[in-house]
Design an enzyme around this catalytic site. Structure first.
Site, PDB file in Angstrom:
ATOM      1  N   ASP A  35     -19.730  -7.668 -25.740  1.00 42.82           N
ATOM      2  CA  ASP A  35     -18.204  -7.176 -26.890  1.00 42.82           C
ATOM      3  C   ASP A  35     -18.873  -7.202 -28.000  1.00 42.82           C
ATOM      4  O   ASP A  35     -19.323  -7.269 -28.702  1.00 42.82           O
ATOM      5  CB  ASP A  35     -16.885  -7.640 -26.844  1.00 42.82           C
ATOM      6  CG  ASP A  35     -17.799  -9.094 -26.861  1.00 42.82           C
ATOM      7  OD1 ASP A  35     -18.134  -9.617 -26.706  1.00 42.82           O
ATOM      8  OD2 ASP A  35     -16.692  -9.681 -27.681  1.00 42.82           O
ATOM      9  N   GLU A  60     -17.391 -12.775 -25.976  1.00 42.21           N
ATOM     10  CA  GLU A  60     -18.007 -13.558 -27.033  1.00 42.21           C
ATOM     11  C   GLU A  60     -16.882 -14.026 -28.125  1.00 42.21           C
ATOM     12  O   GLU A  60     -17.826 -15.089 -28.931  1.00 42.21           O
ATOM     13  CB  GLU A  60     -19.107 -13.690 -26.966  1.00 42.21           C
ATOM     14  CG  GLU A  60     -20.095 -14.363 -27.534  1.00 42.21           C
ATOM     15  CD  GLU A  60     -20.512 -14.816 -29.069  1.00 42.21           C
ATOM     16  OE1 GLU A  60     -20.756 -15.830 -29.461  1.00 42.21           O
ATOM     17  OE2 GLU A  60     -19.952 -13.395 -29.851  1.00 42.21           O
TER      18      GLU A  60
END
EC number: 3.4.11.4
Length: 412
Positions: free
Chosen positions: A80, A174
């Site tokens: 991400d 994350e």
């Protein structure tokens, strides 16, 4: 190898994988699946066995090519990208042999200037990938993904390099602090791991902050201002008073190194109710606990003057300093240090003024230091990647696998 790194990084950064802190699902955005599914296909095409669960945790195994037992080492990166800036329509630019001068970022009027970002002086002569100024790059952490993929491919293409079993993990979310939340350590089944999620060349990080988020809620009493004397309690004023009682010099913009801080992230409200959102950070566990205690004391000092106890403080621990779990396992740091030395890389073991997935994973039973990726200025339009340093990071991945195998002993 630089050409392959550029091609792979370009392919990955053009896929929008921005996470969303307001989502309740894992992954927090469906578009993270686009890269995860591609990576699964690419890993399988390399001959690796893959295993992806319903939460978007993609694991893969490169089988050992030796006939003796060594620890299973893992390499991790997150797919991400940050929600802090636009992450769609990424249009990467390549700067060959960077000359140390300001870089115009497309037609955006933004300038990547070494006077503003002096770390650029360390990559003069390198091939850089930068943005066009309209988006972040997403090298955090797609550079780490690239380095792991290229490292695995290198090991496959060079079967003479001996290695034990290697586990690969690509994870979601994350950037919104949820990376390890659905991570199954037993399913990953490694003895230790490394996140490829650092920045400058040489970073080898095994100390992180202790971290907590704090919500301060102030409840006021709203009375018509014309007749408010001795009756109105302004929640906004209570919030201002609370914040003023925290040490003014213990904030992010006035601290460095091992110095901790209180950080007011958001302050919203009206006369009736106000909310202050803080994060607390400190490397020292005792000081970390004292910071939380101090906020409770401020609450009590203010509340004693009111009948309705207007201030509430809610504290939620986020992660802890992973040094507590890693320092007793000295070999986990010694292995990459030896690899760095062989590659003429000077280790930089300064503490992280932040956290990585490894901060939480280390307390979940998977000790996980963090290694450089060669990128900088994360989460915004000035993000860049040094392809030269990324190439070194690929060789670090290869070198760690080789070093574990060559040590001829189990570190379990």
């Amino acid at each position: 190898m630089k050409k392959q790194i550029i091609e792979r990084l370009t392919r990955y950064v053009k896929i929008d994988t921005q996470s969303n802190p307001d989502s309740k699902t894992t992954p927090s955005t469906n578009k993270q699946w686009d890269l995860l599914n591609l990576l699964e296909e690419e890993l399988q095409s390399l001959g690796l066995k893959t295993d992806m669960d319903e939460h978007g945790y993609l694991f893969a195994t490169l089988e050992s090519n030796i006939n003796y037992n060594v620890p299973t080492v893992g390499f991790l990166a997150h797919v991400d990208t940050s929600p802090d800036f636009n992450a769609s329509h990424v249009n990467p630019q390549i700067i060959e042999a960077y000359n140390g001068q300001p870089i115009k970022l497309g037609e955006s009027q933004r300038i990547l200037d070494p006077d503003v970002f002096p770390e650029l002086n360390k990559v003069v002569g390198h091939t850089l990938m930068v943005t066009d100024g309209t988006s972040l790059l997403g090298a955090d952490d797609k550079a780490g993904v690239v380095e792991i993929m290229e490292g695995i491919k290198y090991l496959i293409d060079h079967p003479d390099i001996k290695h034990g079993t290697i586990r690969v993990g690509f994870t979601p979310d994350e950037e919104i602090g949820r990376g390890p939340h659905q991570f199954d350590v037993s399913r990953f089944n490694a003895d230790f791991a490394y996140t490829m999620d650092g920045s400058q060349l040489g970073e080898l990080q095994f100390e992180s902050f202790n971290a907590a988020e704090v919500t301060v809620t102030c409840h006021g009493v709203n009375v018509h201002p014309g007749s408010a004397k001795n009756a109105m309690v302004n929640a906004i004023s209570l919030g201002q008073q609370f914040n003023s009682l925290l040490p003014s010099h213990e904030v992010p913009e006035r601290t460095e190194g091992y110095e901790g801080f209180y950080h007011l992230m958001n302050f919203t409200g009206n006369v009736e109710k106000a909310t202050l959102q803080y994060i607390i950070r400190d490397h020292d566990k005792e000081q970390f606990e004292l910071r939380k205690k101090r906020m409770m004391e401020i609450r009590d000092d203010i509340n004693v003057h009111y009948n309705h106890f207007p201030i509430k403080v809610d504290v939620h621990d986020q992660y802890f300093n992973m040094a507590e779990k890693i320092e007793p396992l000295k070999h986990i740091i010694d292995i990459p240090k030896r690899v760095f030395e062989a590659l003429d890389i000077v280790p930089n073991t300064e503490p992280i003024r932040g956290g990585t997935d490894g901060s939480q994973l280390s307390f979940m039973g998977l000790p996980t230091p963090n290694i450089f990726t060669g990128c900088g200025n994360f989460h915004g339009p000035f993000e860049y990647a040094s392809i030269d340093v990324m190439e070194k990071a690929v060789h670090v991945v290869v070198g760690i696998a080789q070093e574990v195998a060559n040590s001829h002993q189990s570190y379990k």
